[in-house]
Design an enzyme around this catalytic site. Structure first.
Site, mmCIF file in Angstrom:
data_model
loop_
_atom_site.group_PDB
_atom_site.id
_atom_site.type_symbol
_atom_site.label_atom_id
_atom_site.label_comp_id
_atom_site.label_asym_id
_atom_site.label_seq_id
_atom_site.Cartn_x
_atom_site.Cartn_y
_atom_site.Cartn_z
ATOM 1 N N HIS A 1 -11.530 24.716 -13.004
ATOM 2 C CA HIS A 1 -12.419 24.074 -12.038
ATOM 3 C C HIS A 1 -11.987 24.506 -10.640
ATOM 4 C CE1 HIS A 1 -13.491 20.405 -14.810
ATOM 5 N NE2 HIS A 1 -13.484 21.557 -15.480
ATOM 6 N N GLU B 1 -11.891 22.883 -7.844
ATOM 7 C CA GLU B 1 -11.076 21.873 -7.158
ATOM 8 C C GLU B 1 -9.625 21.934 -7.635
ATOM 9 O OE1 GLU B 1 -15.236 20.119 -7.931
ATOM 10 O OE2 GLU B 1 -13.727 21.200 -9.101
ATOM 11 N N CYS C 1 -13.901 15.738 -10.821
ATOM 12 C CA CYS C 1 -13.709 15.013 -12.072
ATOM 13 C C CYS C 1 -12.319 14.367 -12.076
ATOM 14 C CB CYS C 1 -13.866 15.967 -13.256
ATOM 15 S SG CYS C 1 -12.494 17.149 -13.433
ATOM 16 N N CYS D 1 -9.368 16.896 -11.873
ATOM 17 C CA CYS D 1 -9.220 17.466 -10.536
ATOM 18 C C CYS D 1 -8.748 16.414 -9.537
ATOM 19 C CB CYS D 1 -10.534 18.089 -10.087
ATOM 20 S SG CYS D 1 -10.989 19.526 -11.085
#
Length: 149
Positions: A60, A62, A90, A93
């Site tokens: 991801h 992030e 999420c 993250c």
């Protein structure tokens, strides 16, 4: 903009995060993008989701940027840095962001808004994994004793 109060610079950086999300989708990945901006407004790093092309469920943007910030920014610089991201981070993250030392996160789309855009087959999200414990407290605490002092 709807939601939180943001400045024109915030909007400009969010638009860049959205463009990175579009680039991620064009490359065959989920459509998420993020960037780090220093206190002077300079973009210092950017990432997009690469979970499919990297075959890595943790890729991801992030999380990649939180990891980069923790490894490359001094604590005072990290605290003065803002992450702009196309969607609210999420849980995975968020945990990394909390440990990264970054000062602020600004997102374009809330999780609930994202969920409203998903078809029924996608709204279920990841399935919770059962966790059993705690167990073996006396043994498990030994390596930890004194560490957090």
């Amino acid at each position: 903009m709807n939601g939180a109060q943001v400045h024109l610079d915030d909007e400009r950086h969010l638009r860049k995060a959205i463009a990175l999300a579009d680039a991620a989708r064009q490359a065959g990945n989920p459509p998420f993008g993020s960037l780090l901006v220093g206190p002077d407004g300079t973009v210092i790093a950017e990432e997009r989701n690469t979970t499919i092309t990297d075959n890595d469920i943790t890729a991801h943007p992030e999380l990649k940027l939180a990891r980069w910030a923790a490894a490359n920014l001094a604590p005072d610089a990290a605290a003065a840095t803002t992450m702009y991201t196309s969607c609210q981070p999420c849980g995975m993250c968020t945990g990394a962001l909390e440990r990264s030392g970054l000062g602020r996160v600004v997102f374009a789309l809330a999780t609930a808004q994202l969920d409203s855009l998903k078809s029924a087959s996608f709204t279920a999200g990841p399935r919770p994994v059962p966790q059993d414990g705690p167990a073996l407290f006396d043994e498990a605490r030994k390596p930890l004793e004194g560490y957090y002092r």
